[in-house]
Design an enzyme around this catalytic site. Structure first.
Site, PDB file in Angstrom:
ATOM      1  N   ARG A   9      48.063 -98.333  -4.180  1.00  0.00           N
ATOM      2  CA  ARG A   9      47.855 -99.782  -4.171  1.00  0.00           C
ATOM      3  C   ARG A   9      47.423-100.292  -5.546  1.00  0.00           C
ATOM      4  O   ARG A   9      47.840-101.351  -5.988  1.00  0.00           O
ATOM      5  CB  ARG A   9      46.808-100.146  -3.112  1.00  0.00           C
ATOM      6  CG  ARG A   9      46.569-101.634  -2.960  1.00  0.00           C
ATOM      7  CD  ARG A   9      45.684-101.897  -1.771  1.00  0.00           C
ATOM      8  NE  ARG A   9      44.441-101.123  -1.843  1.00  0.00           N
ATOM      9  CZ  ARG A   9      43.517-101.108  -0.889  1.00  0.00           C
ATOM     10  NH1 ARG A   9      43.713-101.793   0.223  1.00  0.00           N
ATOM     11  NH2 ARG A   9      42.413-100.388  -1.032  1.00  0.00           N
ATOM     12  N   HIS A  38      57.411 -86.450  14.635  1.00  0.00           N
ATOM     13  CA  HIS A  38      56.043 -86.874  14.298  1.00  0.00           C
ATOM     14  C   HIS A  38      55.039 -85.747  14.549  1.00  0.00           C
ATOM     15  O   HIS A  38      54.106 -85.858  15.339  1.00  0.00           O
ATOM     16  CB  HIS A  38      55.638 -88.122  15.091  1.00  0.00           C
ATOM     17  CG  HIS A  38      54.485 -88.858  14.459  1.00  0.00           C
ATOM     18  ND1 HIS A  38      54.221 -90.185  14.694  1.00  0.00           N
ATOM     19  CD2 HIS A  38      53.527 -88.449  13.578  1.00  0.00           C
ATOM     20  CE1 HIS A  38      53.160 -90.576  14.010  1.00  0.00           C
ATOM     21  NE2 HIS A  38      52.720 -89.524  13.323  1.00  0.00           N
TER      22      HIS A  38
END
Length: 316
Positions: free
Chosen positions: A173, A279
């Protein structure tokens, strides 16, 4: 009035838990069953059942009037965030940092190597009794871009180190420096995508990352590049990815999909150059002992009035 701690494991199976008698606690076992183990209003520390879905995860939250801590056993917290708004101010939401890094990084490397070296093709060849020799891409000398350079992204790079990659590029980020090199901010991602042979998504699912790998993102990837998603399915625009893999320009290895579970008949199942695992990034033998150590540590901190680890959100 009792102070309850809800656990998805039997308390006697978790070494190192604080003494219930010494701290005035009642440990309750709840792994997502239809019936709650007690009144949610008495629960102060709620450990979310693992891999039971968002509906079960948030079901007791609205009644937890005395909640202080919500602890997930997953790295992501997107499945509980919708229910956090029903809680009073000051409730801490903690994730499972330290539990899944090794397993998820292992699977990431397995997906990369299997995809590049043609393992699915060999498995199918064995079924057909066909000798599918030839030249296949190697991980050596490739540039790998890790999008989402947190603890899992760092663990992935740890495991890339012996494979003689040309470069590892890191994106998070915000920018920062690490011992291995710079982490680029998300704003620089468009200019980095064309440099990578392998793009690994290991970012949390947030409003900023939902649909991050859209048509524009994928178009910036170089021809023949491999996209690996071990983050969350909605980080990738499935329709845009299908267009790229069906054209043969990109390949993909996906531990997560959108939708998930992937329904029968979905075109991703048979799309060329796509490897799918169901997953299972964190679902290994390493999970249970690490999860139990995390819970013992967090509850020890909590009963002692010490700061908790892995706080990712506090209700306002």
């Amino acid at each position: 009035m009792t102070t309850d701690v809800w656990l998805p494991f039997a308390p006697e199976e978790i070494p190192g838990l604080p003494s219930a008698a010494d701290h005035g606690l009642t440990y309750r076992f709840w792994d997502g069953g239809d019936t709650f183990p007690a009144d949610p209003a008495d629960c102060a520390f709620y450990v979310v059942p693992y891999l039971k879905g968002a509906e079960i995860a948030v079901r007791p939250l609205a009644g937890m009037a005395r909640a202080e801590v919500v602890q997930t056993l997953s790295a992501g917290v997107d499945h509980v965030q919708a229910g956090m708004g029903s809680l009073h101010p000051g409730v801490r939401l903690c994730n499972a940092r330290s539990v899944h890094e090794a397993s998820t990084a292992e699977l990431t490397l397995a997906l990369i190597l299997a995809s590049l070296r043609g393992i699915p093709r060999f498995v199918e060849g064995q079924r057909q009794e066909e000798w599918r020799s030839g030249f296949y891409p190697a991980l050596a000398d490739k540039t790998v871009l890790i999008v989402g350079y947190g603890s899992i992204g760092s663990a992935i790079e740890d495991r890339l180190a012996p494979f003689e990659c040309a470069r590892v590029l890191r994106v998070a980020r915000s920018a920062r420096d690490t011992e291995r090199g710079p982490v680029h901010p998300l704003a620089e991602l468009p200019s980095l995508l064309p440099e990578a042979d392998v793009v690994v998504l290991s970012t949390p699912l947030t409003e900023a990352t939902r649909g991050l790998a859209d048509a524009e993102f994928l178009a910036r990837m170089r021809d023949g590049a491999l996209l690996v998603n071990v983050a969350r399915g909605p980080v990738v625009d499935t329709k845009a990815l299908l267009a790229e893999v069906e054209s043969g320009r990109l390949t993909a290895a996906l531990d997560v999909t959108d939708p998930e579970p992937l329904p029968a008949g979905h075109p991703l199942w048979h799309a060329p150059g796509v490897l799918i695992s169901p997953h299972v990034g964190g679902s290994t033998s390493a999970f249970l002992p690490r999860a139990k150590r995390l819970l013992a540590r967090q509850l020890t901190h909590w009963t002692a009035g010490e700061p908790l680890d892995n706080v990712v959100h506090t209700t306002a």
